[in-house]
Design an enzyme around this catalytic site. Structure first.
Site, PDB file in Angstrom:
ATOM      1  NE  ARG A  70     -41.825   3.232  10.439  1.00 12.78           N
ATOM      2  CZ  ARG A  70     -42.552   2.171  10.835  1.00 12.78           C
ATOM      3  NH1 ARG A  70     -41.971   1.070  11.237  1.00 12.78           N
ATOM      4  NH2 ARG A  70     -43.860   2.238  10.816  1.00 12.78           N
ATOM      5  CE  LYS A 135     -34.982  -1.879  12.441  1.00 11.61           C
ATOM      6  NZ  LYS A 135     -36.101  -1.112  12.964  1.00 11.61           N
ATOM      7  NE  ARG A 271     -45.076  -7.746  19.175  1.00  7.67           N
ATOM      8  CZ  ARG A 271     -43.873  -7.191  19.296  1.00  7.67           C
ATOM      9  NH1 ARG A 271     -42.817  -7.793  18.817  1.00  7.67           N
ATOM     10  NH2 ARG A 271     -43.720  -6.026  19.880  1.00  7.67           N
TER      11      ARG A 271
HETATM   12  C1  BTN Z   1     -36.290   2.507  12.504  1.00 10.36           C
HETATM   13  O1  BTN Z   1     -36.019   1.356  12.188  1.00 10.36           O
HETATM   14  O2  BTN Z   1     -37.005   2.751  13.486  1.00 10.36           O
HETATM   15  C2  BTN Z   1     -35.747   3.639  11.685  1.00 10.36           C
HETATM   16  C3  BTN Z   1     -34.290   3.915  11.981  1.00 10.36           C
HETATM   17  C4  BTN Z   1     -33.714   5.039  11.166  1.00 10.36           C
HETATM   18  C5  BTN Z   1     -32.347   5.434  11.657  1.00 10.36           C
HETATM   19  C6  BTN Z   1     -31.672   6.403  10.730  1.00 10.36           C
HETATM   20  S1  BTN Z   1     -29.970   6.655  11.119  1.00 10.36           S
HETATM   21  C7  BTN Z   1     -29.908   7.973  10.004  1.00 10.36           C
HETATM   22  C8  BTN Z   1     -31.174   8.758  10.175  1.00 10.36           C
HETATM   23  N1  BTN Z   1     -31.055   9.696  11.275  1.00 10.36           N
HETATM   24  C9  BTN Z   1     -31.856   9.395  12.286  1.00 10.36           C
HETATM   25  O3  BTN Z   1     -31.939  10.033  13.357  1.00 10.36           O
HETATM   26  N2  BTN Z   1     -32.595   8.325  11.995  1.00 10.36           N
HETATM   27  C10 BTN Z   1     -32.270   7.803  10.673  1.00 10.36           C
END
Ligand code: BTN
Length: 274
Positions: A70, A135, A271
């Site tokens: 994100r 996380k 946070r």
């Molecule tokens: C986050 O926590 O910032 C979101 C992470 C999301 C990762 C997943 S892995 C599968 C899919 N493909 C990506 O490029 N991103 C999501």
């Protein structure tokens, strides 16, 4: 069964027949595609969504070369030690009605892990999965609108299954993995099937009622419910307040000295205040 060796242990490879077996009667509901390497399962499936990929297509990869998180962040993963997949869900709703979807996805993920015997999993708004404030998984949802009555979401999930030291060092926040929090070894095929089952239930419910019937459960899982938090990223510099819940559109509700405020998904970083 084919296995790959990483992290000095044998890891069961992603395997379509194992996923289908674990899905049981639900197997025909999903169109599952396994890739060895891809830039990002989300990028790949967004392209396919625009060229008529069917509803409930799931793309899962052993490794990503450009995994995205994100807010433009990179998603760090370990081949064989992460579960990375994206699920395409088509809706008979305008895209504006998908705002709270990512919170529903968090509920589905907690339910799936609980069913696999993994307890104490919490959510951090909007949809990080935490275990004791570290996380465990993240969600990246991208949407497209086709008309006033149809839209789609590509729901990308990255879950830490067994992170090595190098990956942990690359991630700029406290992380954990399922190998550390589960009493049993995790087979990613069974994990994926459990997630797909619970996602299907929640995504279908969301189409009927939005977050209405999921909201209380989400708040039960919220690691920051009733906690003092510091928020950055809004127009104001930094503000402090108490988390009082979420609205039906997924906005986070914060009580501050200046009154109650709403934060929309994607707007802010949150946070715990010391
Ligand atoms: C986050 O926590 O910032 C979101 C992470 C999301 C990762 C997943 S892995 C599968 C899919 N493909 C990506 O490029 N991103 C999501």
């Amino acid at each position: 069964m084919a296995a790959i060796s990483a992290l000095n242990q044998t890891i069961v490879r992603l395997d379509a027949s194992c996923i289908h077996e674990a899905l049981g009667v639900l197997t025909s509901d999903f169109n599952i595609e396994i890739l060895d390497t891809v830039d990002s399962t989300n990028t790949y499936l967004m392209r396919r969504a625009n060229t008529h990929a069917p509803h409930a297509t799931c793309v899962v990869a052993e490794s990503q070369t450009a995994g995205r998180g994100r807010q433009g962040r990179e998603w760090v993963s370990v081949p064989g030690g992460s579960l990375m997949f994206s699920l395409l869900w088509r809706y008979a709703l305008p895209v504006s009605r998908l705002a709270g979807l990512s919170l529903g996805v968090g509920v589905a993920m907690v339910r799936a892990l609980n069913e696999m015997g993994i307890q104490s999993v919490m959510l951090k708004w909007p949809n990080d999965l935490l275990h004791h404030h570290r996380k465990l998984a993240g969600v990246l949802i991208e949407t497209g609108g086709e008309s006033n009555t149809s839209s789609y979401a590509v729901i990308g999930i990255g879950m830490n299954v067994h992170l090595d030291e190098a990956a942990r060092a690359e991630i700029a926040q406290a992380v954990t993995d399922l190998a550390s929090v589960s009493l049993q070894p995790i087979d990613r095929n069974i994990l994926l099937a459990a997630l797909l089952k619970h996602l299907s239930i929640v995504l279908t419910e969301f189409e009927k009622n939005g977050l209405r019937l999921l909201r209380d459960e989400w708040m039960q899982y919220h690691a920051y419910q009733n906690k003092n938090v510091r928020i950055s990223g809004l127009n104001q510099a930094q503000i402090q307040g108490t988390v009082i819940g979420i609205a039906e559109d997924g906005a986070l509700l914060i009580r501050t000295e200046a009154g109650d405020i709403r934060c929309s998904v994607g707007e802010i970083s949150l946070r715990l205040a010391e």
